[in-house]
Scaffold this motif. Structure first.
Motif, PDB file in Angstrom:
ATOM      1  N   UNK A  36       0.766  -1.033  -0.003  1.00 25.07           N
ATOM      2  CA  UNK A  36      -0.088  -0.056  -0.073  1.00 25.07           C
ATOM      3  C   UNK A  36       1.112   1.141  -0.125  1.00 25.07           C
ATOM      4  N   UNK A  37       0.870   2.028  -1.232  1.00 23.39           N
ATOM      5  CA  UNK A  37       1.807   3.101  -1.236  1.00 23.39           C
ATOM      6  C   UNK A  37       0.709   4.214  -1.293  1.00 23.39           C
ATOM      7  N   UNK A  38       1.130   5.583  -0.706  1.00 24.31           N
ATOM      8  CA  UNK A  38       0.437   6.539  -0.577  1.00 24.31           C
ATOM      9  C   UNK A  38       1.448   7.638  -1.277  1.00 24.31           C
ATOM     10  N   UNK A  39       0.852   8.619  -2.133  1.00 22.18           N
ATOM     11  CA  UNK A  39       1.526   9.553  -2.854  1.00 22.18           C
ATOM     12  C   UNK A  39       0.933  10.940  -2.026  1.00 22.18           C
ATOM     13  N   UNK A  40       1.890  11.494  -1.624  1.00 21.14           N
ATOM     14  CA  UNK A  40       1.516  12.957  -1.134  1.00 21.14           C
ATOM     15  C   UNK A  40       2.165  14.133  -1.751  1.00 21.14           C
ATOM     16  N   UNK A 162      -4.726  -4.539  -8.981  1.00 26.43           N
ATOM     17  CA  UNK A 162      -4.311  -3.170  -8.374  1.00 26.43           C
ATOM     18  C   UNK A 162      -5.392  -1.982  -8.186  1.00 26.43           C
ATOM     19  N   UNK A 163      -5.306  -1.297  -7.148  1.00 24.52           N
ATOM     20  CA  UNK A 163      -6.434  -0.533  -6.611  1.00 24.52           C
ATOM     21  C   UNK A 163      -5.739   1.038  -6.785  1.00 24.52           C
ATOM     22  N   UNK A 164      -6.248   1.827  -7.528  1.00 25.76           N
ATOM     23  CA  UNK A 164      -5.655   3.170  -7.738  1.00 25.76           C
ATOM     24  C   UNK A 164      -6.764   4.105  -7.374  1.00 25.76           C
ATOM     25  N   UNK A 165      -6.131   4.997  -6.251  1.00 26.17           N
ATOM     26  CA  UNK A 165      -7.368   5.752  -5.571  1.00 26.17           C
ATOM     27  C   UNK A 165      -6.831   7.357  -5.553  1.00 26.17           C
ATOM     28  N   UNK A 166      -7.579   8.248  -6.311  1.00 22.80           N
ATOM     29  CA  UNK A 166      -7.279   9.731  -6.494  1.00 22.80           C
ATOM     30  C   UNK A 166      -8.054  10.519  -5.647  1.00 22.80           C
ATOM     31  N   UNK A 196      -2.271   2.049  -4.712  1.00 24.73           N
ATOM     32  CA  UNK A 196      -1.684   3.177  -5.034  1.00 24.73           C
ATOM     33  C   UNK A 196      -2.587   4.314  -4.686  1.00 24.73           C
ATOM     34  N   UNK A 197      -2.214   5.181  -3.527  1.00 22.71           N
ATOM     35  CA  UNK A 197      -3.523   5.967  -2.978  1.00 22.71           C
ATOM     36  C   UNK A 197      -2.869   7.444  -3.053  1.00 22.71           C
ATOM     37  N   UNK A 198      -3.398   8.422  -3.507  1.00 25.44           N
ATOM     38  CA  UNK A 198      -3.163   9.680  -3.775  1.00 25.44           C
ATOM     39  C   UNK A 198      -3.785  10.574  -2.672  1.00 25.44           C
TER      40      UNK A 198
END
Lengths: 268, 263
Positions: A36-40, A162-166, A196-198
Motif C-alpha cells: 500500500x503506497x501513498x503519494x503525497x 491493483x487499486x488506484x485511488x485519487x 496506490x493512494x493519492x
C-alpha cells in the motif's frame, strides 16, 4: 488472491509540447505486490497524472511503467486496475446495487468474479462498506460519504489486482474519512491488492500506507520515500504514537521547505 | 390508487388552480368586452358563442379533421425525432461529420417552413406526405440539438471509469451515453411535440381537403370567425394533450432522482 507489482522508471510527463508545463520529471518508484503506497504532495504536483499514467489512461512523454511484465495499456485491457476517483462518479440512473454490478455488466465474461453468485458478491461488498440497507437507493438519495463507499465497492467488485485511488476521501468530513480509512484498511487486508493512494493529507497517508512517497510540485519529483513503522492491522490510535507525530512533522517540514522554495522562485 | 398517489393527484389539481383561474378570468373579460363594445359578431364572436360552436361542431371536427391533423403531426414528430436522434449518434461518433453538417442543420432551421410548404404541396399534391414532412422538419432541430448535448453531457471521469473497465464503444454508448442523454432527449421531444401540431396545420393551409388547418382556412374565406376560433381552440388543446403524453412518458422513463431537466 495475489497482488501485482508496479515498476515506474524515469517517468516524465510534459503537457503542451516543448514550451509546456512539466507535470512529472524522472519519477522512479517500485511497488511490490500487495503493498500500500501513498503519494503525497501539494496540489498541482502531478499525483493524479501519475495514477493515470500507471493505469494506461495517459501515455507518459518519457520513461516507462511495467505492471508485472505488461505495459499499463495491456494491463488496463486485462482489467487489472480498479480506480476510485475524486468524485464518486456513480451512474445516477442505476441504484446502489446496480452501480456495484456495473463492472460485471460491462466486463461480461471477462469478469473473474463472474458466476451465479455475483449479486451475492456485490451485496457482501456493500455490507463490508456498511451499506447493506441502501442497495435499492439511488445515488441521489444517499450522502456523499455513502456514494464514495459505493464507488469503493464498485472498484473492488471484479477483484482488480491493483487499486488506484485519487484523493477519494478528500471531499469528506473528518469523521466520515476516519471511518472510511478503517474500512479501506480492512478491505485491503482481505483482498491483498496492491494500492496506490493519492492524498494531500500527510496524516491519512501515514495511517493507511506501508510507504509514503512525497512529491514536489512543478516539476513533480520524488523528494522522499518514508517507510511507515506500524504493523497492520492498525487502529486509529496509532495516530497518537510518538513515531506517528515524528513522521508527520518530518514530512510536513519537507512540504514547508518546498513552499519556501516555490515562494523564492516566484520572487526572482 | 394508494392514498399517497391520491394526495399527489389532489396536490397537482390544487397547483393548477391558479392557471385555471386565469383562463376563466380571460373568458369572462372576453365575454364582457364583446357585449359592452357591441362589436359585430362576424368579426369578434363572444366566448359563449365560440363555446356553443364548439359544443355543436366540436365532436365531428375532433373525430374527423382534428384526427387527421394529429395523425400528420404524430407521424411527422416520430419521423423528425427519429432522424434527429440518428444524426446525433453520428455527430457524437464522428466529429468531422458534425463539423461539416451542423451548419446545414442550422440553415435548415432558418428556412421558413411556411415558404417550403407550398412547394411540397406542388410536389406531392393534397396528400399526407407534405404535412408529415413539414411536421418532421420542424421537429428535427430541437431534438438534434438536445440529443447531441445529452450524449456529450458525461463527465470525463465517467468516461475514464469505462476505459478502466476496458469497455467497448458500444458498451460506452448504451450504458453511459444513452441513459445520461435521456433527460435532454425528452426536453427536446417536449418542444417538438407542440411544434409538430403547428407544422401540420401550416402544411394544411397550403393545400388540403381535410384537417384543422383546412377547416380554419375555409372558415376564413367565409368570415366564419366562430368556426375559426373553434379550430384554434381544438388544435391547441390537442397540442397540450400531446405535450402531456410525452411528459408522462418522460416520467415513466426517468425514474431516478433529479433526472428531469428544469424547463
Amino acid at each position: 488472491m495475489t497482488g501485482t507489482g508496479i515498476a515506474i522508471d524515469g517517468v516524465g510527463m510534459q503537457f503542451g509540447g516543448g514550451q509546456g508545463v512539466t507535470a512529472l520529471d524522472g519519477i522512479d518508484l517500485h511497488i511490490s505486490a500487495g503493498e500500500f503506497v501513498a503519494l503525497v504532495g501539494p496540489s498541482g504536483c502531478g499525483k493524479s497524472t501519475l495514477l493515470r499514467i500507471v493505469s494506461g489512461l495517459l501515455e507518459p512523454t518519457s520513461g516507462r511503467v511495467d505492471v508485472s511484465g505488461k505495459t499499463p495499456d495491456e494491463a488496463r485491457r486485462d482489467v487489472d486496475f480498479g480506480f476510485v476517483f475524486q468524485q464518486p462518479t456513480l451512474f445516477p440512473w442505476l441504484r446502489v446495487l446496480g452501480n456495484v454490478l456495473l463492472p460485471d455488466r460491462v466486463l461480461g465474461r471477462r469478469n473473474p468474479n463472474r458466476g451465479p453468485h455475483r449479486e451475492q458478491v456485490a451485496r457482501e461488498l456493500l455490507r463490508d462498506v456498511g451499506l447493506e440497507r441502501f442497495e435499492d437507493h439511488y445515488p441521489g438519495q444517499v450522502s456523499g460519504g455513502m456514494r464514495q463507499r459505493v464507488a469503493l465497492a464498485r472498484a473492488l467488485s471484479y477483484d482488480p489486482k491493483i487499486l488506484l485511488m485519487d484523493e477519494p476521501f478528500g471531499a469528506l468530513d473528518e469523521f466520515t474519512r476516519d471511518r472510511l480509512n478503517l474500512q479501506l484498511l480492512d478491505v485491503c487486508n482481505k483482498t491483498g491488492s496492491t494500492v496506490l493512494f493519492v492524498t494531500h493529507s500527510i496524516q491519512e497517508a501515514i495511517f493507511l500506507a506501508d510507504r509514503v512517497v512525497m512529491l514536489s510540485s512543478r516539476p513533480g519529483r520524488v523528494t522522499r520515500i518514508a517507510e511507515v513503522p506500524f504493523r497492520k492491522p492498525r487502529g486509529l490510535e496509532v495516530r497518537y504514537e510518538p513515531e506517528f507525530a515524528a513522521l508527520t512533522g518530518e514530512l510536513r517540514g519537507l512540504l514547508e521547505v518546498e513552499d519556501e522554495v516555490e515562494l523564492a522562485r516566484r520572487q526572482l | 390508487m394508494s392514498s399517497r398517489e391520491r394526495s399527489r393527484v389532489v396536490d397537482a389539481a390544487l397547483r393548477s388552480l391558479p392557471s385555471l383561474a386565469v383562463f376563466v378570468v380571460g373568458l369572462v373579460v372576453w365575454e364582457v368586452w364583446v357585449n359592452v363594445r357591441d362589436v359585430p359578431a362576424y368579426l369578434y364572436p363572444s366566448a359563449s358563442e365560440v363555446g356553443s360552436e364548439l359544443l355543436a361542431e366540436g365532436p365531428s371536427l375532433a373525430a374527423d379533421d382534428l384526427r387527421w391533423t394529429m395523425i400528420e403531426a404524430v407521424l411527422g414528430f416520430l419521423l423528425g425525432s427519429f432522424a434527429a436522434v440518428l444524426t446525433a449518434i453520428v455527430f457524437v461518433h464522428a466529429k468531422f461529420i458534425e463539423r461539416v453538417l451542423f451548419p446545414w442543420a442550422i440553415v435548415l432551421q432558418t428556412v421558413p417552413i411556411v415558404a417550403v410548404a407550398p412547394l411540397l404541396t406542388i410536389w406531392f399534391g393534397f396528400t399526407l406526405q407534405p404535412k408529415v414532412i413539414i411536421a418532421a422538419l420542424i421537429c428535427f432541430f430541437p431534438v438534434l440539438v438536445n440529443t447531441t448535448k445529452g450524449f456529450r453531457a458525461i463527465s470525463s471521469q465517467a468516461l475514464e471509469l469505462m476505459r478502466i473497465l476496458s469497455a467497448t464503444r458500444w458498451s460506452i454508448f448504451w450504458r453511459l451515453r444513452v441513459p445520461s442523454s435521456l433527460p435532454y432527449v425528452f426536453a427536446g421531444l417536449k418542444v417538438a411535440s407542440t411544434l409538430s401540431v403547428i407544422g401540420a396545420i401550416v402544411a394544411e393551409f397550403t393545400g388540403a381537403d381535410r384537417g384543422i388547418g383546412f377547416v380554419i382556412i375555409q372558415a376564413s374565406y367565409r368570415l366564419d370567425t366562430r368556426l375559426m376560433f373553434a379550430g384554434i381552440a381544438l388544435s391547441s388543446a390537442a397540442g397540450v394533450v400531446f405535450f402531456n403524453v410525452i411528459g408522462a412518458l418522460e416520467r415513466l422513463a426517468l425514474r431516478w432522482p433529479d433526472a428531469r431537466l428544469e424547463q
